[in-house]
Design an enzyme around this catalytic site. Structure first.
Site, mmCIF file in Angstrom:
data_model
loop_
_atom_site.group_PDB
_atom_site.id
_atom_site.type_symbol
_atom_site.label_atom_id
_atom_site.label_comp_id
_atom_site.label_asym_id
_atom_site.label_seq_id
_atom_site.Cartn_x
_atom_site.Cartn_y
_atom_site.Cartn_z
ATOM 1 N N ILE A 130 94.774 61.877 -9.265
ATOM 2 C CA ILE A 130 94.782 60.478 -9.154
ATOM 3 C C ILE A 130 95.937 59.712 -8.659
ATOM 4 C CG2 ILE A 130 94.382 58.289 -10.434
ATOM 5 C CD1 ILE A 130 91.741 60.052 -10.151
ATOM 6 N N HIS A 158 89.747 69.922 -18.501
ATOM 7 C CA HIS A 158 90.070 70.977 -17.967
ATOM 8 C C HIS A 158 89.830 72.242 -18.390
ATOM 9 C CE1 HIS A 158 92.604 73.033 -15.132
ATOM 10 N NE2 HIS A 158 93.233 74.126 -16.069
HETATM 11 C C1 GRF Z 1 84.665 71.962 -15.418
HETATM 12 O O1 GRF Z 1 85.026 73.153 -15.698
HETATM 13 C C2 GRF Z 1 85.859 70.704 -15.805
HETATM 14 O O2 GRF Z 1 86.817 71.514 -16.890
HETATM 15 C C3 GRF Z 1 86.875 70.919 -14.474
HETATM 16 O O3 GRF Z 1 85.716 71.052 -13.566
HETATM 17 C C4 GRF Z 1 84.665 71.789 -13.989
HETATM 18 C C5 GRF Z 1 83.378 70.933 -13.382
HETATM 19 O O4 GRF Z 1 82.173 71.523 -13.830
HETATM 20 N N1 GRF Z 1 87.640 69.907 -14.413
HETATM 21 P P1 GRF Z 1 80.908 70.478 -13.497
HETATM 22 O O5 GRF Z 1 80.947 69.980 -12.131
HETATM 23 O O6 GRF Z 1 80.962 69.287 -14.499
HETATM 24 O O7 GRF Z 1 79.696 71.251 -13.960
#
Ligand code: GRF
Length: 190
Positions: free
Chosen positions: A96, A112
């Site tokens: 961002i 994350h």
């Molecule tokens: C998740 O593991 C999140 O923690 C990370 O990106 C992934 C996204 O997964 N930032 P989704 O697209 O919501 O299935």
């Protein structure tokens, strides 16, 4: 009870977190309303999921803009248009920039798939497996200008399953969907 928080969900990928958030909003498990979905990947599966629930979608291509600031200014106009109060990042694969960071100070959240500060950036689950850790997890944090460096709001540990990325990812995603909802509820009820 106070009114629902107006949230913008930012996503670049499959959108399972978007789906979990949308469902929780609909069921009343999350005290919020998704006013817009922002993606930088018009072909991502999250767009399909957003269409299925009639969410308003904005899918600008960053490379169509002269600068990152111009890209984010275009997004900001859309966010202002719908009165978004919080930016909820759910697999949004871009840092961002100053335009959104300034407009939404302390109101941008990310999830994350690791116990930060371990394994920031891409493929956090793969990084954890490659390091042979036995426990990894999920972190929800405020977003700052760095890569997964903002103030940590919540964390949950997850055991690595059989040293296997796919099996571990399955557990991590299930944990993410609950932890994100619970953490956002705490923020939104303030
Ligand atoms: C998740 O593991 C999140 O923690 C990370 O990106 C992934 C996204 O997964 N930032 P989704 O697209 O919501 O299935």
């Amino acid at each position: 009870m106070n009114r629902k928080a107006k949230i913008a969900v930012f996503a670049s990928g499959s959108g399972s977190n978007f789906e979990a958030i949308e469902e929780a909003c609909r069921n009343g498990d999350l005290h919020a309303e998704i006013v817009i979905v922002v993606t930088d990947q018009p072909a991502a599966f999250v767009v399909e999921r957003a269409r299925q629930v009639d969410a308003r979608i904005v899918a600008f291509q960053p490379k169509a803009f002269q600068s990152k600031n111009a890209y984010e200014e275009a997004i900001l106009r859309e966010l202002n248009d719908v009165g978004a109060e919080w930016l909820v990042l759910a697999g949004y694969m871009r840092l961002i920039g100053p335009v959104l960071l300034t407009a939404y100070q302390s109101h941008i959240i990310n999830i994350h798939p690791s116990l930060l500060p371990a394994f920031p950036g891409k493929d956090a689950i793969g990084q954890a497996i490659a390091h042979g850790v036995k426990v990894t997890g999920v972190t929800v944090h405020l977003v700052d200008a760095g890569m997964d460096t903002g103030l940590i709001l919540a964390q949950q540990a997850v055991d690595v399953v059989d040293g296997d990325a796919e099996k571990t990812a399955e557990v991590i995603h299930a944990v993410e969907h609950e932890l994100y909802k619970d953490t956002l509820n705490v923020l939104f009820r303030r």
